[in-house]
Design a protein around this motif. Structure first.
Motif, short mmCIF file in Angstrom:
data_model
loop_
_atom_site.label_atom_id
_atom_site.label_comp_id
_atom_site.label_asym_id
_atom_site.label_seq_id
_atom_site.Cartn_x
_atom_site.Cartn_y
_atom_site.Cartn_z
N LYS A 73 0.83 -1.20 0.00
CA LYS A 73 0.00 0.00 0.00
C LYS A 73 0.87 1.26 0.00
O LYS A 73 0.59 2.22 -0.74
N ARG A 74 1.93 1.26 0.81
CA ARG A 74 2.81 2.43 0.83
C ARG A 74 3.51 2.61 -0.51
O ARG A 74 3.68 3.75 -0.97
N GLU A 75 3.89 1.51 -1.16
CA GLU A 75 4.56 1.62 -2.45
C GLU A 75 3.60 2.17 -3.51
O GLU A 75 4.00 2.96 -4.37
N PHE A 76 2.32 1.78 -3.44
CA PHE A 76 1.34 2.26 -4.41
C PHE A 76 1.03 3.75 -4.20
O PHE A 76 0.74 4.47 -5.17
N VAL A 77 1.06 4.21 -2.96
CA VAL A 77 0.66 5.58 -2.65
C VAL A 77 1.83 6.55 -2.64
O VAL A 77 1.75 7.65 -3.21
N THR A 78 2.94 6.15 -2.02
CA THR A 78 4.05 7.09 -1.87
C THR A 78 5.38 6.55 -2.37
O THR A 78 6.37 7.28 -2.37
N GLY A 79 5.43 5.29 -2.79
CA GLY A 79 6.71 4.68 -3.14
C GLY A 79 6.95 4.56 -4.62
O GLY A 79 6.39 5.31 -5.44
N GLU A 80 7.77 3.56 -4.98
CA GLU A 80 8.19 3.38 -6.36
C GLU A 80 7.03 3.08 -7.31
O GLU A 80 7.08 3.41 -8.49
N LEU A 81 5.98 2.42 -6.80
CA LEU A 81 4.89 2.00 -7.67
C LEU A 81 3.82 3.07 -7.87
O LEU A 81 2.86 2.85 -8.59
N ARG A 82 4.00 4.24 -7.27
CA ARG A 82 2.99 5.29 -7.46
C ARG A 82 3.04 5.84 -8.88
O ARG A 82 2.06 6.38 -9.38
#
Length: 405
Positions: A73-82
């Motif tokens: 969830k953090r990657e989707f929102v603020t990390g590499e996956l955003r």
């Protein structure tokens, strides 16, 4: 003290310790090991009278997958996956890094007599804890972009592995229990969105969602991932960190120090002798797993990276070379935690094949770690020489773009 258990190296060593104890226990006192792992405990009225091994697989490993869900969830929102445009290279590498090992396994088990296609997904998984631990130990001078590449790749790998477990290994389905589980997760999502309650209020909801998911026939770890994905990852004004970050910070030490090592302790205990090692390299199931994890991961990740760079506008991250990508791709061959879980699901009820698959996973993971150590060690020496040549006067962000060796 707890910060020590949040480090990848600590989690990796504890996981290795749990596996080592399991192997010693299973080989020195096999009857004792089998007796403990098969001992059942829990309320039968709630369909939770489970063996210790099942509690480790469905219960303890759910803590690990909750951390995975929070990290996703953090990657989707603020990390590499955003920003998919920036993450496209490791994302494509992850997809082919799962598809090619599965293909290698399928081909091996089709070509050789006595093959068993049920284990096709076993070599598709990567153990992020082990992989990052090896990278942290070996790669003191490696570019920081390499860790970001591996982490993004592993996050996508985890997501795809979760989907495989949910879709491919659900034999029967109780829709009412499944709907109740998702209703509880939906209520938790709404409470997060409305900023109601705190972590201690949520824990009973998590446990109920896990219980109903287990009752539904879908593997209970899926509930843990869904809870992680339902957690808010944005930071409100006045907040120091988001709930996803704070929960992960609180739970990760328990995952690294308790849940995953105990899972390894009750899952990795296989009898190792000349006969079992021979079977790994002569029987199609074992050989397919070893080829898939050691060769398939390397080929798939390197090929996926090349195709993403060749046919899209994406480029390798600043500071990475093709030698770095190839070296780190060997790390992805460390399947272990998720591979052991998939093996137990794929060959459930077939103890002989399960033991063979687990032995093959251990052998392949050791081979992949050794190969990664050799190739990453060479890359690390290369970057150390570059730093020495520049007498440490060049900042890391410039040193991380050394060009071709």
């Amino acid at each position: 003290m707890l910060d020590i258990f949040r480090q990848e190296t600590t989690g990796g060593f504890l996981l290795l310790g749990g596996a080592a104890i399991a192997l010693l226990w299973a080989n020195l006192a096999p009857e004792s090991y089998d007796s403990v792992t098969s001992f059942t405990v829990g309320p039968a009225a709630l369909s939770l009278n489970l063996s210790i091994a099942t509690w480790a697989k469905d219960g303890l490993l759910s803590i690990f997958f909750l951390v995975v869900g929070l990290e996703l969830k953090r990657e989707f929102v603020t990390g590499e996956l955003r920003n998919p445009a920036e993450a496209i290279v490791p994302m494509v590498a992850a997809v082919l890094g799962m598809a090619v090992p599965a293909l290698f396994y399928i081909v091996t088990n089709n070509l050789l007599s006595g093959g068993d296609l049920r284990g096709w997904a076993i070599p598709a998984a990567t153990d992020i804890a082990f992989a990052l631990a090896v990278l942290a130990v070996i790669g003191s001078a490696l570019p920081t972009a390499l860790r970001a590449f591996l982490l993004t790749l592993a996050v996508v790998d985890d997501l795809l592995a979760i989907l495989i477990i949910a879709v491919a290994f659900t034999a029967s389905l109780e829709f009412v229990a499944l709907l109740v589980s998702f209703a509880l997760i939906g209520a938790y999502w709404l409470m997060q969105r409305k900023r109601w309650g705190n972590m201690w209020l949520y824990v009973p909801i998590w446990l109920l969602a896990w219980g109903f998911m287990h009752e539904s026939g879908v593997h209970a770890t899926i509930a843990a991932v869904a809870i992680g994905l339902a957690t808010r990852a944005s930071v409100d004004p006045g907040e120091h960190e988001s709930p996803a970050e704070s929960y992960e910070h609180a739970i990760r030490p328990w995952s690294a120090a308790v849940a995953v090592p105990l899972f390894a302790l009750f899952a990795a205990g296989v009898t190792i002798n000349g006969e079992t090692l021979t079977a790994v390299f002569t029987q199609p199931v074992g050989l397919g797993i070893v080829i898939g994890l050691v060769a398939g991961k390397t080929v798939g990740i390197t090929l996926g990276t090349y195709l993403a760079v060749r046919y899209t506008r994406a480029t390798l991250a600043q500071g990475l070379t093709w030698s770095d990508v190839t070296a780190v791709s060997f790390l992805a061959g460390i399947g272990f935690t998720v591979s052991l879980l998939i093996a137990s699901l794929a060959f459930e009820g077939d103890d002989t094949t399960t033991e063979l698959a687990k032995t093959a996973i251990l052998v392949a993971s050791v081979l992949a770690a050794l190969l990664a150590s050799v190739f990453l060690g060479r890359r690390n020496s290369h970057y150390k020489k570059l730093r020495a040549m520049n007498k440490g006067l060049i900042p890391d962000d410039i040193m991380n773009d050394p060009g071709k060796p």
